[in-house]
Design a protein around this motif. Structure first.
Motif, PDB file in Angstrom:
ATOM      1  N   ASP A 168       0.811  -1.220   0.000  1.00 52.22           N
ATOM      2  CA  ASP A 168       0.000   0.000   0.000  1.00 52.22           C
ATOM      3  C   ASP A 168       0.842   1.266   0.000  1.00 52.22           C
ATOM      4  OD1 ASP A 168      -2.381  -1.518   0.091  1.00 52.22           O
ATOM      5  OD2 ASP A 168      -2.200  -1.721   2.276  1.00 52.22           O
ATOM      6  N   SER A 169       2.155   1.140  -0.077  1.00 53.55           N
ATOM      7  CA  SER A 169       3.045   2.302  -0.049  1.00 53.55           C
ATOM      8  C   SER A 169       3.300   2.828  -1.451  1.00 53.55           C
ATOM      9  CB  SER A 169       4.385   1.926   0.604  1.00 53.55           C
ATOM     10  OG  SER A 169       4.201   1.432   1.912  1.00 53.55           O
ATOM     11  N   TYR A 170       3.692   4.092  -1.519  1.00 52.74           N
ATOM     12  CA  TYR A 170       4.151   4.697  -2.757  1.00 52.74           C
ATOM     13  C   TYR A 170       5.671   4.599  -2.843  1.00 52.74           C
ATOM     14  CZ  TYR A 170      -0.508   6.733  -3.481  1.00 52.74           C
ATOM     15  OH  TYR A 170      -1.852   6.908  -3.694  1.00 52.74           O
ATOM     16  N   PRO A 171       6.243   4.654  -4.056  1.00 53.61           N
ATOM     17  CA  PRO A 171       7.698   4.515  -4.187  1.00 53.61           C
ATOM     18  C   PRO A 171       8.494   5.486  -3.331  1.00 53.61           C
ATOM     19  CG  PRO A 171       6.670   4.301  -6.336  1.00 53.61           C
ATOM     20  CD  PRO A 171       5.580   4.690  -5.373  1.00 53.61           C
ATOM     21  N   HIS A 172       8.023   6.737  -3.207  1.00 56.57           N
ATOM     22  CA  HIS A 172       8.794   7.724  -2.445  1.00 56.57           C
ATOM     23  C   HIS A 172       8.808   7.426  -0.946  1.00 56.57           C
ATOM     24  CE1 HIS A 172       4.703   9.432  -1.858  1.00 56.57           C
ATOM     25  NE2 HIS A 172       5.206   9.905  -0.724  1.00 56.57           N
ATOM     26  N   GLU A 173       7.933   6.537  -0.511  1.00 55.36           N
ATOM     27  CA  GLU A 173       7.892   6.178   0.906  1.00 55.36           C
ATOM     28  C   GLU A 173       8.861   5.060   1.251  1.00 55.36           C
ATOM     29  OE1 GLU A 173       3.312   7.178   2.135  1.00 55.36           O
ATOM     30  OE2 GLU A 173       3.648   5.328   0.996  1.00 55.36           O
ATOM     31  N   LEU A 174       9.532   4.515   0.269  1.00 54.19           N
ATOM     32  CA  LEU A 174      10.483   3.432   0.480  1.00 54.19           C
ATOM     33  C   LEU A 174      11.906   3.936   0.287  1.00 54.19           C
ATOM     34  CD1 LEU A 174       8.728   0.536  -1.491  1.00 54.19           C
ATOM     35  CD2 LEU A 174       8.384   1.238   0.886  1.00 54.19           C
ATOM     36  N   SER A 175      12.852   3.219   0.859  1.00 58.34           N
ATOM     37  CA  SER A 175      14.256   3.545   0.657  1.00 58.34           C
ATOM     38  C   SER A 175      14.708   3.044  -0.714  1.00 58.34           C
ATOM     39  CB  SER A 175      15.109   2.899   1.752  1.00 58.34           C
ATOM     40  OG  SER A 175      15.086   1.480   1.619  1.00 58.34           O
ATOM     41  N   GLY A 176      15.919   3.443  -1.114  1.00 62.57           N
ATOM     42  CA  GLY A 176      16.431   3.005  -2.410  1.00 62.57           C
ATOM     43  C   GLY A 176      16.556   1.497  -2.496  1.00 62.57           C
ATOM     44  N   GLY A 177      17.042   0.877  -1.443  1.00 64.05           N
ATOM     45  CA  GLY A 177      17.162  -0.573  -1.437  1.00 64.05           C
ATOM     46  C   GLY A 177      15.820  -1.264  -1.505  1.00 64.05           C
ATOM     47  N   GLN A 178      14.821  -0.725  -0.812  1.00 58.66           N
ATOM     48  CA  GLN A 178      13.481  -1.307  -0.852  1.00 58.66           C
ATOM     49  C   GLN A 178      12.855  -1.157  -2.235  1.00 58.66           C
ATOM     50  OE1 GLN A 178      11.822   0.934   2.402  1.00 58.66           O
ATOM     51  NE2 GLN A 178      12.128  -0.728   3.879  1.00 58.66           N
ATOM     52  N   ARG A 179      13.079  -0.013  -2.872  1.00 55.92           N
ATOM     53  CA  ARG A 179      12.534   0.180  -4.225  1.00 55.92           C
ATOM     54  C   ARG A 179      13.175  -0.799  -5.206  1.00 55.92           C
ATOM     55  NH1 ARG A 179      12.525   5.939  -2.829  1.00 55.92           N
ATOM     56  NH2 ARG A 179      14.643   6.159  -3.683  1.00 55.92           N
ATOM     57  N   GLN A 180      14.474  -1.058  -5.049  1.00 55.73           N
ATOM     58  CA  GLN A 180      15.119  -2.012  -5.946  1.00 55.73           C
ATOM     59  C   GLN A 180      14.582  -3.418  -5.712  1.00 55.73           C
ATOM     60  OE1 GLN A 180      16.178  -2.186  -8.852  1.00 55.73           O
ATOM     61  NE2 GLN A 180      18.220  -1.265  -8.677  1.00 55.73           N
ATOM     62  N   ARG A 181      14.264  -3.744  -4.489  1.00 51.78           N
ATOM     63  CA  ARG A 181      13.663  -5.049  -4.203  1.00 51.78           C
ATOM     64  C   ARG A 181      12.274  -5.155  -4.832  1.00 51.78           C
ATOM     65  NH1 ARG A 181      15.967  -8.021   0.276  1.00 51.78           N
ATOM     66  NH2 ARG A 181      17.878  -6.988   0.996  1.00 51.78           N
ATOM     67  N   THR A 201      22.881  -2.091  -8.114  1.00 52.26           N
ATOM     68  CA  THR A 201      23.286  -1.576  -6.802  1.00 52.26           C
ATOM     69  C   THR A 201      24.059  -0.268  -6.881  1.00 52.26           C
ATOM     70  OG1 THR A 201      25.378  -2.828  -6.815  1.00 52.26           O
ATOM     71  CG2 THR A 201      23.432  -3.934  -5.909  1.00 52.26           C
ATOM     72  N   SER A 202      24.310   0.256  -8.072  1.00 53.09           N
ATOM     73  CA  SER A 202      25.193   1.417  -8.197  1.00 53.09           C
ATOM     74  C   SER A 202      24.586   2.688  -7.608  1.00 53.09           C
ATOM     75  CB  SER A 202      25.551   1.650  -9.668  1.00 53.09           C
ATOM     76  OG  SER A 202      24.394   1.950 -10.419  1.00 53.09           O
ATOM     77  N   MET A 203      23.257   2.768  -7.509  1.00 62.66           N
ATOM     78  CA  MET A 203      22.616   3.961  -6.968  1.00 62.66           C
ATOM     79  C   MET A 203      22.163   3.775  -5.530  1.00 62.66           C
ATOM     80  SD  MET A 203      20.427   5.432 -10.217  1.00 62.66           S
ATOM     81  CE  MET A 203      20.267   7.018  -9.410  1.00 62.66           C
ATOM     82  N   LEU A 204      22.633   2.697  -4.906  1.00 64.12           N
ATOM     83  CA  LEU A 204      22.253   2.400  -3.533  1.00 64.12           C
ATOM     84  C   LEU A 204      23.406   2.711  -2.588  1.00 64.12           C
ATOM     85  CD1 LEU A 204      20.498  -1.057  -4.069  1.00 64.12           C
ATOM     86  CD2 LEU A 204      19.489   1.231  -4.193  1.00 64.12           C
ATOM     87  N   ASP A 205      23.055   2.966  -1.335  1.00 63.38           N
ATOM     88  CA  ASP A 205      24.078   3.153  -0.316  1.00 63.38           C
ATOM     89  C   ASP A 205      24.889   1.876  -0.152  1.00 63.38           C
ATOM     90  OD1 ASP A 205      23.190   5.710   0.137  1.00 63.38           O
ATOM     91  OD2 ASP A 205      21.890   5.153   1.812  1.00 63.38           O
ATOM     92  N   ARG A 209      23.822  -2.392  -0.310  1.00 64.33           N
ATOM     93  CA  ARG A 209      24.162  -3.117  -1.537  1.00 64.33           C
ATOM     94  C   ARG A 209      24.285  -4.613  -1.290  1.00 64.33           C
ATOM     95  NH1 ARG A 209      28.828   0.700  -4.387  1.00 64.33           N
ATOM     96  NH2 ARG A 209      27.483   2.524  -4.719  1.00 64.33           N
ATOM     97  N   ILE A 210      24.908  -4.978  -0.186  1.00 57.22           N
ATOM     98  CA  ILE A 210      25.138  -6.396   0.084  1.00 57.22           C
ATOM     99  C   ILE A 210      23.816  -7.130   0.225  1.00 57.22           C
ATOM    100  CG2 ILE A 210      25.282  -6.065   2.577  1.00 57.22           C
ATOM    101  CD1 ILE A 210      27.321  -8.541   0.418  1.00 57.22           C
ATOM    102  N   GLY A 211      22.781  -6.452   0.734  1.00 55.97           N
ATOM    103  CA  GLY A 211      21.480  -7.091   0.865  1.00 55.97           C
ATOM    104  C   GLY A 211      20.877  -7.440  -0.482  1.00 55.97           C
ATOM    105  N   VAL A 212      21.007  -6.542  -1.459  1.00 51.76           N
ATOM    106  CA  VAL A 212      20.479  -6.802  -2.804  1.00 51.76           C
ATOM    107  C   VAL A 212      21.282  -7.909  -3.475  1.00 51.76           C
ATOM    108  CG1 VAL A 212      20.083  -5.802  -5.073  1.00 51.76           C
ATOM    109  CG2 VAL A 212      19.569  -4.466  -3.032  1.00 51.76           C
ATOM    110  N   LEU A 213      22.611  -7.902  -3.300  1.00 55.58           N
ATOM    111  CA  LEU A 213      23.443  -8.958  -3.882  1.00 55.58           C
ATOM    112  C   LEU A 213      23.091 -10.312  -3.290  1.00 55.58           C
ATOM    113  CD1 LEU A 213      26.941  -7.206  -3.984  1.00 55.58           C
ATOM    114  CD2 LEU A 213      25.345  -7.556  -5.878  1.00 55.58           C
TER     115      LEU A 213
END
Length: 357
Positions: A168-181, A201-205, A209-213
């Motif tokens: 139920d969230s909008y993209p701006h309400e999520l972090s960069g890592g959450q949006r990539q997920r 992962t290049s645009m993530l903190d 990054r390790i979480g997405v990998l």
């Protein structure tokens, strides 16, 4: 415990058939207007194979052609030549004018910018539900299936490590890592066999990054999804990928098992990339002037940094693949420096056929 969201390969496809195979792929962009014949070569006779359940990293500097290759494979750009095989089927012949729905269900792409790939006007549920609806997944084409669809949406969120209430969230309400997920979950919704991840992962903190990998590795291990991981980060390629391919000036110049290739780079361009990685062990011997001169020599040539060396043949003869080190590592390089000497034993691979052969 969530159910797997990845469907197995078609029953008529052998397990030995590569999930994705690229043969002689080329791409040129015309410049100078409608009536101009000028063209810029972005890709030249690229060959790449990704096995089932395998992650292959494609590394190189900006402008080397990595993203262009991914966009051509994803049918977002039209290749100038070559063939693309998914599950052994030549998709450019099967779908001549545009990518079919069947192709989209087999191969998905995750883009670099997670916010740019998500419409800020819609909630997260919209993106996942739309994928399910278009491809008829999760019971979305059956009557009274709303409850089943909702379970599938929650399952996708859980699979990528997100809470179900984030639907139920909008993209701006999520972090960069959450949006990539979320972007990965959208790709998983169509149950693909192959995922193209263009610098995900290049645009993530660094901290996320390790979480997405780890998520990408989990999807490979648990669901058998094959991946092309495009990156300029050699450390992440070493960590995630089974094999690494090095792209320079629109060509793949070296390829091998990730650990072996990055520990023993053979091509001058690969050596240049590895030398740019900070290493305390060689801090005292680092020579920025020499590296700048080598980089200038590499980038000034369309083939090799040693093109002006009279002992080499880069100016008149295109190098072919040569085996490097242990054949079990499948490590090869395109460079005349590794050409076997006349009358001596060597590990040169078969010369690639010329066009028209």
């Amino acid at each position: 415990m969530s159910h797997a969201v990845h469907s197995p390969a078609r029953p008529d496809v052998s397990s030995l058939t590569p999930a994705l195979e690229v043969r002689g792929l080329g791409k040129s962009f015309h410049i100078g207007g409608l009536f101009s014949s000028q063209a810029v070569r972005a890709l030249h006779r690229v060959d790449l194979t990704i096995g089932r359940g395998e992650i292959v990293a494609l590394v190189g500097e900006s402008g080397s052609g990595k993203s262009t290759l991914a966009r051509c494979v994803a049918r977002l750009e039209k290749p100038s030549e070559g063939a693309i095989l998914v599950d052994g089927v030549e998709v450019l012949k099967r779908d001549r004018f545009q990518a079919s729905r069947e192709f989209r269900s087999q191969l998905q792409m995750v883009f670099q910018d997670p916010f740019g790939s998500l419409n800020p006007a819609h909630r997260i549920e919209h993106f996942l539900r739309r994928s399910l609806t278009i491809h008829g997944k999760g019971g979305t084409r059956q009557r009274g299936s709303e409850e089943q669809t909702r379970r599938r949406l929650e399952e996708l969120m859980t699979t990528v490590g997100l809470q179900a209430d984030m639907l139920d969230s909008y993209p701006h309400e999520l972090s960069g890592g959450q949006r990539q997920r979320v972007a990965i979950a959208r790709a998983l919704a169509v149950e693909p066999n192959v995922i193209l991840a263009d610098e995900p992962t290049s645009m993530l903190d660094v901290s996320v990054r390790i979480g997405v990998l780890n998520l990408m590795r989990k999807l490979r291990d648990e669901q058998g999804i094959s991946m092309l991981y495009i990156t300029h980060d050699l450390a992440s390629a070493r960590y995630l990928a089974d094999r690494t391919a090095v792209m320079f000036a629109g060509e793949i110049v070296e390829e091998g098992e990730s650990l072996d290739l990055l520990a023993n780079p053979a091509h001058p361009y690969t050596q240049l990339l590895v030398s740019a990685v900070p290493d305390p062990a060689r801090a005292g011997s680092y020579d920025p002037i020499h590296r700048a001169q080598l980089r200038q020599a590499v980038m000034a040539s369309a083939s090799c940094a040693f093109e002006n060396d009279p002992k080499q043949r880069c100016s008149s003869e295109e190098p072919v693949r040569h085996q490097v080190g242990d054949p079990l590592n499948r490590h090869w390089v395109r460079c005349h420096l590794y050409r076997p000497r006349a009358g001596a034993g060597g590990h040169a691979l078969a010369t690639e056929p010329e066009p028209g052969d």
